[in-house]
Scaffold this active site. Structure first.
Site, mmCIF file in Angstrom:
data_model
loop_
_atom_site.group_PDB
_atom_site.id
_atom_site.type_symbol
_atom_site.label_atom_id
_atom_site.label_comp_id
_atom_site.label_asym_id
_atom_site.label_seq_id
_atom_site.Cartn_x
_atom_site.Cartn_y
_atom_site.Cartn_z
ATOM 1 N N SER A 71 -5.068 -3.098 5.167
ATOM 2 C CA SER A 71 -4.115 -4.175 4.897
ATOM 3 C C SER A 71 -4.778 -5.090 3.876
ATOM 4 C CB SER A 71 -3.760 -4.927 6.173
ATOM 5 O OG SER A 71 -2.811 -5.919 5.845
ATOM 6 N N CYS A 132 7.224 -3.210 0.132
ATOM 7 C CA CYS A 132 6.784 -4.601 0.232
ATOM 8 C C CYS A 132 7.870 -5.394 0.915
ATOM 9 C CB CYS A 132 6.613 -5.236 -1.144
ATOM 10 S SG CYS A 132 5.719 -4.238 -2.261
ATOM 11 N N THR A 195 1.897 4.433 2.713
ATOM 12 C CA THR A 195 1.253 4.484 4.034
ATOM 13 C C THR A 195 2.253 4.248 5.174
ATOM 14 O OG1 THR A 195 0.725 2.157 3.779
ATOM 15 C CG2 THR A 195 -0.991 3.730 3.177
ATOM 16 N N GLY A 219 -4.682 9.028 4.649
ATOM 17 C CA GLY A 219 -5.725 10.030 4.873
ATOM 18 C C GLY A 219 -5.195 11.298 5.528
ATOM 19 N N GLY A 246 -2.969 12.231 2.247
ATOM 20 C CA GLY A 246 -4.037 12.983 2.899
ATOM 21 C C GLY A 246 -4.604 14.156 2.117
HETATM 22 C C1 FMN Z 1 -6.802 0.619 0.234
HETATM 23 C C2 FMN Z 1 -5.454 1.098 -0.202
HETATM 24 C C3 FMN Z 1 -4.707 0.344 -1.104
HETATM 25 C C4 FMN Z 1 -3.441 0.782 -1.524
HETATM 26 N N1 FMN Z 1 -2.737 0.041 -2.437
HETATM 27 C C5 FMN Z 1 -1.537 0.496 -2.896
HETATM 28 C C6 FMN Z 1 -0.820 -0.211 -3.908
HETATM 29 O O1 FMN Z 1 -1.261 -1.245 -4.429
HETATM 30 N N2 FMN Z 1 0.393 0.282 -4.310
HETATM 31 C C7 FMN Z 1 0.904 1.442 -3.775
HETATM 32 O O2 FMN Z 1 1.993 1.858 -4.180
HETATM 33 N N3 FMN Z 1 0.225 2.151 -2.837
HETATM 34 C C8 FMN Z 1 -0.974 1.702 -2.402
HETATM 35 N N4 FMN Z 1 -1.662 2.437 -1.443
HETATM 36 C C9 FMN Z 1 -1.083 3.683 -0.915
HETATM 37 C C10 FMN Z 1 -1.690 4.909 -1.584
HETATM 38 O O3 FMN Z 1 -1.465 4.916 -2.976
HETATM 39 C C11 FMN Z 1 -1.112 6.195 -0.964
HETATM 40 O O4 FMN Z 1 0.297 6.194 -1.097
HETATM 41 C C12 FMN Z 1 -1.441 6.357 0.521
HETATM 42 O O5 FMN Z 1 -2.731 5.887 0.820
HETATM 43 C C13 FMN Z 1 -1.304 7.836 1.003
HETATM 44 O O6 FMN Z 1 -2.147 8.700 0.270
HETATM 45 P P1 FMN Z 1 -3.650 9.111 0.779
HETATM 46 O O7 FMN Z 1 -3.504 9.582 2.187
HETATM 47 O O8 FMN Z 1 -4.103 10.169 -0.197
HETATM 48 O O9 FMN Z 1 -4.458 7.866 0.686
HETATM 49 C C14 FMN Z 1 -2.922 2.007 -1.010
HETATM 50 C C15 FMN Z 1 -3.687 2.761 -0.113
HETATM 51 C C16 FMN Z 1 -4.936 2.338 0.295
HETATM 52 C C17 FMN Z 1 -5.722 3.199 1.246
#
Ligand code: FMN
Length: 305
Positions: A71, A132, A195, A219, A246
């Site tokens: 967050s 958002c 997420t 993840g 993930g």
């Molecule tokens: C620390 C963090 C910050 C993130 N900030 C954004 C963001 O600013 N804008 C956005 O669209 N998604 C944001 N996300 C979401 C990621 O881009 C992605 O959609 C999500 O983590 C799922 O992919 P993953 O499992 O490969 O991380 C963020 C994710 C994490 C972990």
């Protein structure tokens, strides 16, 4: 013979389907020393807003079983500083694809942020983060209501001078319906998933692990749900789908493509290994050679039922 890893969506051609995901790759510049940025299909910068945002108080990250809670509170330098300070440095790099992630708390925020970004050169596309809270509609996410999603995408479409990717929230009942709304409102492509809303409590202190109490889960823990959502969304639209959630291996990339993705993004893996994106590209080259894949683009939607 080496496989042809090129993919394209929304008029953008990428040398391979691996894109670094927003919020996990800074403004790209922070990764310059650890990743050859020109080896990636592209990267999405941190979410940008009309004004700079400091973000939420700590703790903001917590590692869970096969996943991570965050967050961060959309901390960023603001669209103006991005255009004036970050973009000129990115423009000095050759052969890279930069996608700007955009968010706001009102429809006007999206409008103004896009207008500022339109002035900058060297941005391939905009990715709209609709996960958002909408402050004018009681704080519910733009992306969890078809009407507010339509409003924000229609506004962005009107002001955007670049291809528009709409990044869908997975916190909805019907992802197919939201994908369709994004398409009808003018999206050139959709990306998913963002997420999942989640939380964790420390049973010793009885306090939430994250100061904001609820947080976004990402993840490997979310991958099977993300694959299912990419599959359902791609069945509901004609525009290209970018899949994420993930991904940590080349096989994960192939899995998302078989489910219907034209390209993919890699997020949380970069926290565990800052070189993850480039490693996945290398692994993908080997995987395609070993499986005698000629053109990777042919795998999109090629799951055998
Ligand atoms: C620390 C963090 C910050 C993130 N900030 C954004 C963001 O600013 N804008 C956005 O669209 N998604 C944001 N996300 C979401 C990621 O881009 C992605 O959609 C999500 O983590 C799922 O992919 P993953 O499992 O490969 O991380 C963020 C994710 C994490 C972990």
């Amino acid at each position: 013979m080496a496989a042809d890893l090129r993919v394209s969506f929304a008029g953008i051609e990428l040398k391979n389907p691996v894109i670094a995901a927003s919020g996990t790759f800074g403004y790209g510049l922070e990764f310059e020393d650890v990743v050859h940025l020109d080896r990636l299909g592209g990267f999405v910068v941190k979410g940008l807003s009309r004004e700079p945002i400091i973000g939420n108080p700590p703790p903001r990250l917590y590692e869970t079983a096969a996943g991570m809670l965050n967050s961060i509170g959309l901390q960023n330098v603001g669209a103006r500083a991005f255009v004036d300070e970050k973009l000129p440095k990115l423009r000095e790099m050759r052969n890279i694809v930069v996608i700007a992630n955009v968010f706001g708390y009102t429809r006007e925020d999206y409008e103004h942020t896009i207008q500022i970004l339109n002035e900058g050169e060297g941005i391939a596309a905009y990715e709209l983060n609709v996960s958002c809270p909408n402050t004018q509609h009681g704080g519910i996410q733009f992306g969890s209501d078809p009407r507010t999603l339509d409003e924000v995408v229609t506004t962005a479409r009107r002001f955007s001078q670049r291809p528009l990717i709409v990044k869908l929230s997975p916190n909805v009942t019907s992802i197919g319906q939201m994908a369709h709304v994004a398409q009808e409102s003018g999206a050139d492509a959709i990306s998913l998933v963002n997420t999942f809303v989640a939380m964790s409590i420390d049973v010793e202190t009885r306090r939430p692990r994250i100061a904001n109490v609820t947080a976004g889960l990402s993840g490997p823990a979310i991958k099977p749900i993300a694959v299912r959502m990419v599959y359902e969304a791609s069945k509901s639209v004609q525009i290209p789908v970018i899949g994420l959630g993930g991904i940590s291996t080349a096989a994960d990339v192939i899995e998302f493509m078989l489910a219907g993705a034209s390209a993919v993004q890699v997020g949380t893996s970069s926290f565990w290994d800052p070189r993850a994106t480039e490693k996945i590209v290398r692994e993908l080259e080997r995987w395609c050679a070993a499986h005698e894949i000629g053109r990777i683009a042919e795998l999109t939607g090629a799951m055998q039922a």
